[in-house]
Every structure is written in C-alpha cells, then in structure tokens.
Design a protein around this motif. Structure first.
Motif, PDB file in Angstrom:
ATOM      1  N   ALA A  10      39.880  38.421  34.944  1.00  0.00           N
ATOM      2  CA  ALA A  10      38.749  37.736  34.329  1.00  0.00           C
ATOM      3  C   ALA A  10      38.610  36.340  34.912  1.00  0.00           C
ATOM      4  O   ALA A  10      39.596  35.652  35.136  1.00  0.00           O
ATOM      5  CB  ALA A  10      38.938  37.646  32.813  1.00  0.00           C
ATOM      6  N   ARG A  26      34.303  33.806  29.761  1.00  0.00           N
ATOM      7  CA  ARG A  26      35.102  34.780  30.513  1.00  0.00           C
ATOM      8  C   ARG A  26      34.162  35.747  31.225  1.00  0.00           C
ATOM      9  O   ARG A  26      33.332  36.392  30.597  1.00  0.00           O
ATOM     10  CB  ARG A  26      36.021  35.544  29.583  1.00  0.00           C
ATOM     11  CG  ARG A  26      37.121  34.689  29.021  1.00  0.00           C
ATOM     12  CD  ARG A  26      37.959  35.454  28.010  1.00  0.00           C
ATOM     13  NE  ARG A  26      38.979  34.616  27.433  1.00  0.00           N
ATOM     14  CZ  ARG A  26      38.794  33.756  26.441  1.00  0.00           C
ATOM     15  NH1 ARG A  26      37.591  33.608  25.923  1.00  0.00           N
ATOM     16  NH2 ARG A  26      39.773  33.024  25.983  1.00  0.00           N
ATOM     17  N   ARG A  28      34.366  38.943  33.655  1.00  0.00           N
ATOM     18  CA  ARG A  28      35.289  39.942  34.198  1.00  0.00           C
ATOM     19  C   ARG A  28      35.074  40.120  35.701  1.00  0.00           C
ATOM     20  O   ARG A  28      33.973  39.939  36.220  1.00  0.00           O
ATOM     21  CB  ARG A  28      35.095  41.291  33.500  1.00  0.00           C
ATOM     22  CG  ARG A  28      35.385  41.245  32.036  1.00  0.00           C
ATOM     23  CD  ARG A  28      36.864  41.281  31.831  1.00  0.00           C
ATOM     24  NE  ARG A  28      37.155  41.178  30.411  1.00  0.00           N
ATOM     25  CZ  ARG A  28      38.266  40.671  29.940  1.00  0.00           C
ATOM     26  NH1 ARG A  28      39.189  40.238  30.749  1.00  0.00           N
ATOM     27  NH2 ARG A  28      38.464  40.609  28.654  1.00  0.00           N
TER      28      ARG A  28
END
Length: 129
Positions: A10, A26, A28
């Motif tokens: 992430a 965040r 990914r």
C-alpha cells in the motif's frame, strides 16, 4: 505531502493541508499498477490489455517497468517511415514523458522507467470522412 510504500503493497501518504485535520491516505499497489498501465498504454498508443507493468520502490521513489509492443508505420507507407523517429529515440521520449506524467498522477517521484519492446504492431490508418 510525504508518502511511503509499505511491505503490504500500500502506498501511504500523510497530508496536513487542512489545519487541525490529521490522517492518512492509503493507495493499494494494485491501484498504482492500474494508473501506470492506463497512462502507459495511452502514451504508447496501444490497448491497455497489451501493456504489462511492474511498479516497485527504487531509492527514494518508484521504479516502473513497462513491457509492450510499439506501434510502427506500415512498411508500404514510405513517407511515414521516413518521417518516423528511430525506435530507440521513440522509447527514450516515452520514458521521459511517462516519468513526468506518472509522477503527476501518482504524487510520487519516478526514479526509473524501464521499457521493454516485445514487438511491433502496425498502426491502423483511419480514413477521414
């Protein structure tokens, strides 16, 4: 804004633009891969399913590996062949342009762009109506 890619893949960015608001974003690795693939396909001029990408940490930024076929003019079109850039020059131009565009799209420094040409595809000529 600062960001790091964690061991779980992430991309983590912290941003303190709004006074008093703290938090983390965040993204990914899968999302970064998709952005890189889409932008690369558009820059190269091939469908995105014909582009393979590899994104990884490299130094203080991100290294991108791109594998794709390169569009070339039809061998029967002599004018276009003579006006086309040599393959190495085209790939170097793509590397530079993609480094800038991918940095803009991802918010990360792109420290390396490797390009593997796996073949050639003849660009379709479209008729003007």
């Amino acid at each position: 804004m600062s960001s790091t890619m964690s061991a779980d893949g992430a991309l983590r960015a912290t941003h303190h633009a709004v006074t008093g608001l703290r938090g983390a974003v965040r993204v990914r690795e899968r999302a970064i891969d998709k952005v890189v693939r889409e932008a690369s396909a558009g820059a190269i001029g091939v469908p995105r399913d014909e582009v393979a990408v590899d994104v990884s940490d490299w130094g203080r930024g991100v290294a991108v590996g791109i594998t794709a076929k390169l569009p070339v003019p039809s061998l029967s079109d002599q004018d276009e062949i003579h006006s086309a850039l040599p393959v190495l020059d085209r790939v170097r131009d793509l590397q530079s342009a993609l480094a800038v565009e991918l940095a803009r799209l991802t918010g990360r420094e792109i420290t390396r762009v490797s390009f593997t040409v796996t073949g050639a595809v003849i660009a379709e000529r479209r008729r003007v109506k």
